[in-house]
Design an enzyme around this catalytic site. Structure first.
Site, PDB file in Angstrom:
ATOM      1  CD  GLU A 129      -3.041  -1.055   2.213  1.00 47.88           C
ATOM      2  OE1 GLU A 129      -2.849  -0.223   3.143  1.00 47.88           O
ATOM      3  OE2 GLU A 129      -3.974  -1.879   2.225  1.00 47.88           O
ATOM      4  CG  HIS A 179      -8.771   1.168   2.776  1.00 45.29           C
ATOM      5  ND1 HIS A 179      -7.751   1.843   2.160  1.00 45.29           N
ATOM      6  CD2 HIS A 179      -8.171   0.290   3.629  1.00 45.29           C
ATOM      7  CE1 HIS A 179      -6.583   1.407   2.613  1.00 45.29           C
ATOM      8  NE2 HIS A 179      -6.818   0.463   3.491  1.00 45.29           N
TER       9      HIS A 179
END
Length: 316
Positions: A165, A198
């Protein structure tokens, strides 16, 4: 002004001659969007009826996100070629992969983050049944780490997710956003891609009926807000230090700690001690935020700042 600061200032001024080409912002935002969609989309290339925490699902997703993360330098390289952006730094250096200043980059941002979590750390120490010596013994026990590495969820939360990420959403995107928006604005634009990415958790929660629709979407909004603030913090660290390592370690630490349990602290028998430590940690964090991320500690000028024509407090 010291000699180091004077040299840093001259380097910044020298690099500020960079003039962004027309259409740079549209191309930068589009490139970041494609990169974010590629990362999230890679999680769903495997068809499965199993939940996300199942070991086989985790292993497959490891493969997907590692491939996308490994290709993120290609995205940045292609963006540079198309836009014609040129700097005195290598592609890997722009993405925070460099040796200069690595030791302070591995230590200082993590310590700063631990200061912010002073309250939760003290709460954990108070509630932990182990003594300090027992904790040290566990920490140096190879069998403990072997158990951790064999746990797919631990590997995902502490290793693979922080590394991939940060590589995609910070190291891959910030070099493309800074020339367009400037370092200050890029810190707040970059987390938007991270937060929206997300939202894919909503799909799985609805699919497996893990709560009511309203509760799931409320949780998603909270997660977007939390990941947005966290993303801005790690973007700040990336630009100030010019290293990927610091954001990765801070990300892993935050995943380990989770969101601070303030409600539990309010009901704790030693709530005065805990609330004081929470407040002290927040105040110390604000006081140390700029001093502990001073670019002079990390071999300035940091690569991302060399891409900017807008010189602000973040780069100095």
């Amino acid at each position: 002004m010291s000699d180091d600061e004077l040299t840093f200032s001259h380097e910044i001024n020298r690099n500020s001659a960079f003039v962004p080409p027309d259409g740079l912002c549209w191309l930068s935002v589009l490139s970041c969007l494609v990169l974010a969609c590629s990362y999230v989309g890679s999680l769903y290339v495997w068809r499965s009826d199993l939940p996300r925490d199942h070991p086989s699902v985790i292993k497959r997703r490891f493969t997907s996100v590692l491939v996308v993360s490994a290709l993120s330098p290609v995205f940045v390289w292609a963006w540079k070629e198309v836009t014609g952006v040129r700097t005195g730094h290598s592609l890997l250096a722009l993405m925070g992969i460099r040796l200069e200043g690595m030791v302070p980059a591995a230590i200082l941002p993590l310590l700063l983050t631990m200061v912010l979590f002073l309250g939760p750390l003290i709460q954990l120490a108070i509630d932990c049944p182990w003594s300090f010596i027992d904790g040290i013994k566990v920490g140096i026990d190879p069998s403990f780490w072997a158990l951790c590495v064999s746990d797919m969820r631990w590997l995902r939360n502490q290793v693979v997710a922080p590394l991939t990420e940060e590589l995609v959403f910070r190291a891959g995107m910030l070099p493309m956003l800074v020339p367009c928006a400037g370092p200050n604005a890029a810190i707040f634009v970059c987390p938007l891609f991270f937060g929206v990415a997300h939202f894919h958790h909503v799909i799985e929660l609805l699919r497996f009926r893990q709560g009511t629709v309203s509760a799931i979407f409320l949780s998603a909004v909270f997660q977007f807000s939390y990941t947005g603030v966290f993303g801005a913090y790690t973007a700040f660290i990336f630009i100030r230090t010019g290293h990927l390592l610091g954001p990765v370690l801070c990300h892993s630490f935050c995943n380990l700690m989770g969101f601070p349990a303030v409600a539990t602290a309010l009901e704790h028998p030693r709530r005065l001690t805990l609330l004081t430590s929470y407040l002290l940690g927040a105040l110390l964090f604000l006081l140390l935020l700029f001093p502990m991320t001073d670019p002079t500690f990390y071999s300035p000028p940091t690569p991302a700042c060399s891409l900017s024509t807008v010189l602000g407090s973040v780069c100095s």
